[in-house]
Design a protein around this motif. Sequence first.
Motif, mmCIF file in Angstrom:
data_model
loop_
_atom_site.group_PDB
_atom_site.id
_atom_site.type_symbol
_atom_site.label_atom_id
_atom_site.label_comp_id
_atom_site.label_asym_id
_atom_site.label_seq_id
_atom_site.Cartn_x
_atom_site.Cartn_y
_atom_site.Cartn_z
ATOM 1 N N SER A 24 0.823 -1.217 0.000
ATOM 2 C CA SER A 24 0.000 0.000 0.000
ATOM 3 C C SER A 24 0.858 1.270 0.000
ATOM 4 C CB SER A 24 -0.949 0.003 1.201
ATOM 5 O OG SER A 24 -0.242 0.225 2.408
ATOM 6 N N LEU A 25 2.144 1.129 0.284
ATOM 7 C CA LEU A 25 3.052 2.282 0.309
ATOM 8 C C LEU A 25 3.966 2.338 -0.915
ATOM 9 C CD1 LEU A 25 4.116 2.132 4.079
ATOM 10 C CD2 LEU A 25 2.371 3.594 3.021
ATOM 11 N N ASP A 26 3.749 1.468 -1.897
ATOM 12 C CA ASP A 26 4.650 1.376 -3.051
ATOM 13 C C ASP A 26 4.830 2.682 -3.822
ATOM 14 O OD1 ASP A 26 5.372 -1.203 -2.530
ATOM 15 O OD2 ASP A 26 4.265 -2.094 -4.213
ATOM 16 N N SER A 27 3.861 3.563 -3.804
ATOM 17 C CA SER A 27 4.028 4.841 -4.512
ATOM 18 C C SER A 27 4.911 5.806 -3.724
ATOM 19 C CB SER A 27 2.665 5.483 -4.786
ATOM 20 O OG SER A 27 2.032 5.829 -3.562
ATOM 21 N N ILE A 28 5.174 5.470 -2.469
ATOM 22 C CA ILE A 28 5.988 6.317 -1.592
ATOM 23 C C ILE A 28 7.370 5.711 -1.380
ATOM 24 C CG2 ILE A 28 6.157 7.358 0.702
ATOM 25 C CD1 ILE A 28 3.038 7.109 0.802
#
Length: 130
Positions: A24-28
């Motif tokens: 869920s944090l892959d874009s960050i």
Amino acid sequence: MVHEYPKGLCSFYSDIYEVVDDPSLDSIISWSKSNKGFVIWNPQELIEKRIVSRFFCRELSQFISDVELFGFRRVKGSKHMKFTNANFVRGQPDLLKKMQSETSFARFKKRRRAARAKAQVEERLQRLQI
């Protein structure tokens, strides 16, 4: 994901592993292409979503200092902030204990060298005073 971590592992290592491994944090922040490190894709969101506060940091610079202190090396020439360590491997949290040990030993050696250098300087100063 819930991972099994080695006993005696410093929480920094398990926390960074959990954050990097969270899809869920892959874009960050996510695993690097080699799966032996991580990339910070969006530093501003890392701060805004208070992800760095999990590591007792308020600023990105403090987080980066801690990451380097705990054995990661920053990859030069990368468009994004990329960090690596041979023992920070996707799917192998058991290697984190080795990473911790190697980092602790490297810090010990650095402190010992600094203490020796200081002792040599003091010895030379003593000789000058005589």
